[in-house]
Design a protein around this motif. Structure first.
Motif, mmCIF file in Angstrom:
data_model
loop_
_atom_site.group_PDB
_atom_site.id
_atom_site.type_symbol
_atom_site.label_atom_id
_atom_site.label_comp_id
_atom_site.label_asym_id
_atom_site.label_seq_id
_atom_site.Cartn_x
_atom_site.Cartn_y
_atom_site.Cartn_z
ATOM 1 N N SER A 18 0.833 -1.210 0.000
ATOM 2 C CA SER A 18 0.000 0.000 0.000
ATOM 3 C C SER A 18 0.868 1.261 0.000
ATOM 4 C CB SER A 18 -0.963 -0.009 1.184
ATOM 5 O OG SER A 18 -0.251 -0.147 2.377
ATOM 6 N N ARG A 19 2.119 1.145 0.451
ATOM 7 C CA ARG A 19 3.029 2.303 0.391
ATOM 8 C C ARG A 19 3.321 2.670 -1.065
ATOM 9 N NH1 ARG A 19 2.208 1.842 5.260
ATOM 10 N NH2 ARG A 19 0.471 3.020 4.440
ATOM 11 N N VAL A 20 3.351 1.639 -1.912
ATOM 12 C CA VAL A 20 3.618 1.881 -3.335
ATOM 13 C C VAL A 20 2.360 2.417 -4.006
ATOM 14 C CG1 VAL A 20 4.304 0.761 -5.500
ATOM 15 C CG2 VAL A 20 5.325 0.036 -3.348
ATOM 16 N N ARG A 26 -1.935 -6.905 -7.482
ATOM 17 C CA ARG A 26 -2.800 -6.052 -6.667
ATOM 18 C C ARG A 26 -3.277 -4.822 -7.415
ATOM 19 N NH1 ARG A 26 -2.869 -5.794 -1.125
ATOM 20 N NH2 ARG A 26 -2.698 -3.547 -1.210
ATOM 21 N N ALA A 27 -2.561 -4.504 -8.511
ATOM 22 C CA ALA A 27 -2.851 -3.242 -9.204
ATOM 23 C C ALA A 27 -4.307 -3.182 -9.660
ATOM 24 C CB ALA A 27 -1.925 -3.091 -10.399
ATOM 25 N N THR A 28 -4.898 -2.012 -9.525
ATOM 26 C CA THR A 28 -6.266 -1.847 -10.007
ATOM 27 C C THR A 28 -6.291 -0.900 -11.206
ATOM 28 O OG1 THR A 28 -6.489 -0.186 -8.301
ATOM 29 C CG2 THR A 28 -7.471 -2.323 -7.841
ATOM 30 N N GLY A 29 -5.177 -0.217 -11.447
ATOM 31 C CA GLY A 29 -5.096 0.693 -12.588
ATOM 32 C C GLY A 29 -4.330 0.052 -13.737
ATOM 33 N N LYS A 30 -4.589 0.572 -14.948
ATOM 34 C CA LYS A 30 -3.961 -0.029 -16.130
ATOM 35 C C LYS A 30 -2.451 0.209 -16.142
ATOM 36 C CE LYS A 30 -8.081 0.744 -18.806
ATOM 37 N NZ LYS A 30 -8.754 1.690 -19.696
#
Lengths: 203, 480
Positions: B27-29, B191-195
């Motif tokens: 989550s820091r990233v 975990r990424a939710t963005g493209k």
């Protein structure tokens, strides 16, 4: 059933439970396709019956090449091609060649071994991996069993997985396109369909 | 019956689950940069640019801009080089040597320490390139065929050994660090939710899937890289010390240099790791990962290496006297009592006396004391190199050429430039890369989480809360 297309996925939470499960499942005559884990689990490769990693041999061979090349280069340049008189010392001052020889050995061994590793595991920046469950890089231990590679029926394997205390069992199918996805299609898919699954949401 | 076995305190505290580890680090990233980060990053860039302007002028006009003179031909900037390359030893030491010694506490700090190593070696490398003067001809250091015959580089020269040592060290450390990052990039990708996040971390993760076979090779690769990095890290500072030790300058020409430099490098490297980790720990709230135990361990290493350095200083003095060589004796007496006495005694105070405070448990388990002392050690280690280099040169065999060295603004700004370079990279790393090696922490989690810790440390029955009993039994069954 066709190979490499239809899978049963079993999810485990605990590394020791997984190790027992692998033993149990293999004992029951089920062939495990692969296990995907978020961290290395020692003895798992042994339980899965994999041969020992050949990376040490690769490192040795590349390292030996580095040593040979460095000695040949330095003696060739300093001793044969252009001998220089430095304080009346020997042209082939072997002790002086030790540092560069050592560094070249380490350099070639590391790069050669890491290169071998990347090639052997098919890792490169433009790879679109075929993932069974995105939680396998978070906290779940994911076992994949290829239905096309097993003589037991789907229900029988399901029963074995259940006996082995898998927390979740589900079927996962891949199409031919999924199995040989190019980076370009991956890119196009990503930007047209957006991010469809995320382990942040799955958990 | 009550038996208390000697079990080390849990490495990860706070009752974290594996899921929490992912969450805390990733989550820091994923969060957007904080104001403090932006401010710090902007300040680093400012130092980088301001120093860069002076560096540009230095490259254009030549290194005559520095405060060097006929006697003191190496001073401030070579001090910076040795200082940075020394700092650049802790990361590989933590990840390689501590891996070989199976010191599991290294897992929480190795990633940041390795990043620090790499950026410190960048800075060290930038000083080498500056010293070439005509930086664009730096490739002449490589044994390349040329139109002079071919005239090759001199493999008898420690300066050429240094070219090979530092470039090998940098590239091997970079590879080691990156290999360690691949699984964690995989975690962030998934975990990424963005493209953009999915694409960037997807490419960085090299398509990692965490297959058992890949892990098997990965573990072998890590262990061998660690095995090779251990002699490598020792060789690098040894060869840096050869730059001095193989000369005939009194004060430099001593066989004690290699071990003394290596100990000093570990000393300053650990101090720098502490300085940076204490800040990251606080800002990123990583108190459960970098525990007091970690800090205490590093402080103990600082006492050991600080004492080795202290013994080296004393031995040098003794050997100078024992050698009976007048020049050698003078060089050392002049260090302590000559015009640079202040540098010598700063070095002695910061490096030898101040770390001894860590013998007191209260001091080595105090965050504030550790932070202050870690900075003092780094100041001391800068002075050590300054003392060795400048005081050995400023009074040579002819009293008519005795001079005093004073830095110019160019010396100062080149140093500021290196800080800018270092912190720009470090801020980018701290924001966009996982600062703790998640995969490795997860791998040691099971055997060192508080629950298992309690279970293994056999205690009397009534000490265990009823709710934990069942879980403990389960853990124990698996442990056998």
């Amino acid at each position: 059933m066709e190979k490499n297309k239809h899978f049963l996925v079993g999810i485990f939470d605990d590394q020791d439970e997984l190790l027992h499960a692998v033993e149990h499942i293999r004992h029951a005559g089920v062939k495990i396709h692969e296990v995907f884990t978020p961290y290395p689990i020692h003895t798992l490769e042994h339980e899965l019956g994999y041969k020992r990693s050949y990376m040490p041999r690769a490192a040795f061979l590349f390292g030996a090449t580095g040593t040979t090349l460095a000695i040949a280069m330095q003696s060739g340049m300093m001793g044969i091609d252009w001998p220089m008189i430095i304080g009346g010392k020997s042209f082939l001052a072997i002790p002086d060649f030790v540092p560069v020889t050592f560094e070249s050995t380490v350099l070639l061994a590391s790069f050669g071994m890491v290169g071998t590793f990347l090639v052997a595991c098919g890792l490169h920046p433009l790879k679109a991996p075929r993932l069974f469950d995105r939680r396998s890089t978070d906290d779940k231990l994911v076992m994949a069993i290829d239905l096309g590679n097993n003589s037991l029926s789907e229900d029988q394997i399901k029963a074995v997985l259940k006996e082995a205390h898998a927390n979740e069992i589900y079927r996962k199918d891949f199409t031919d396109e999924d199995n040989s996805e190019s980076f370009l299609t991956y890119l196009v898919d990503l930007f047209t369909k957006g991010v469809t699954s995320s382990s942040r949401k799955l958990n | 019956m009550q038996v208390v076995s000697q079990v080390r305190e849990p490495l990860i505290t706070g009752g974290k689950t594996i899921r929490d580890i992912t969450e805390d680090i990733s989550s820091r990233v994923e969060e957007s940069p904080s104001a403090a980060w932006l401010g710090g990053f902007a300040f680093s860039l400012l130092m980088f640019i301001a120093g860069g302007i002076y560096l540009g002028d230095l490259l254009w006009s030549g290194i005559g801009r520095w405060g060097l003179n006929k006697s003191v031909e190496w001073a401030w900037d070579i001090t910076n080089f040795v200082w940075w390359v020394g700092i650049g030893h802790a990361g590989t030491l933590i990840s390689a040597v501590l891996l070989l010694f199976r010191q599991k506490w290294r897992t929480s700090i190795n990633r940041a320490a390795e990043a620090m190593t790499i950026f410190a070696v960048f800075c060290a490398g930038s000083f080498i390139l500056m010293h070439v003067g005509r930086t664009w001809l730096a490739y002449w250091c490589l044994p390349l065929p040329n139109t002079y015959g071919s005239l090759w580089v001199n493999f008898n020269s420690p300066l050429i050994w240094d070219v090979f040592a530092i470039s090998t060290y940098l590239s091997v450390s970079l590879v080691f660090w990156y290999i360690g990052l691949i699984p964690d990039f995989g975690t962030i990708r998934d975990r990424a939710t963005g493209k953009i996040g999915r694409l960037m971390y997807g490419m960085l993760s090299f398509g990692w899937d965490g297959a058992a076979k890949t892990w098997m090779h990965y573990e072998a690769v890590s262990l061998i890289l660690a095995g090779m990095s251990t002699p490598l890290v020792l060789s690098v500072h040894t060869i840096v010390s050869f730059d001095f030790a193989t000369s005939v300058i009194p004060g430099w020409h001593t066989t004690i240099f290699p071990p003394y430099f290596v100990a000093g490098a570990i000393f300053s490297g650990f101090a720098m790791v502490l300085t940076l980790m204490l800040v990251i720990r606080k800002v990123y709230r990583l108190e459960d990962y970098v525990t007091m135990e970690h800090i205490e361990m590093m402080n103990i290493i600082i006492i050991v290496t600080g004492s080795i350095v202290g013994i080296a200083y004393t031995t040098e003095f003794f050997v100078a006297w024992y050698s009976g060589v007048e020049y050698e004796q003078y060089a050392f007496v002049n260090r302590a009592t000559g015009p640079y006495w202040w540098a010598y005694w700063s070095m002695m105070t910061c490096n030898v006396i101040s770390p001894q405070l860590f013998w007191i448990k209260k001091v080595r388990t105090s965050i504030l004391a550790t932070f202050v002392l870690s900075i003092i050690v780094n100041i001391g280690m800068w002075f050590e190199r300054f003392v060795i280099i400048v005081t050995s040169l400023h009074r040579d065999y002819l009293p008519s050429s005795w001079v005093y060295f004073s830095p110019t603004i160019y010396d100062v700004m080149c140093y500021i430039f290196s800080f800018g370079l270092f912190f720009t990279f470090f801020f980018l790393f701290a924001k966009y890369f996982p600062v703790v090696n998640m995969a490795e922490v997860k791998a040691v989690w099971k055997e060192s989480n508080p629950r298992v810790y309690r279970a293994r440390r056999t205690v009397s029955e009534d000490e265990i809360p009823a709710a934990d009993k069942k879980a403990i039994e389960k853990d124990l069954v698996h442990a056998h």
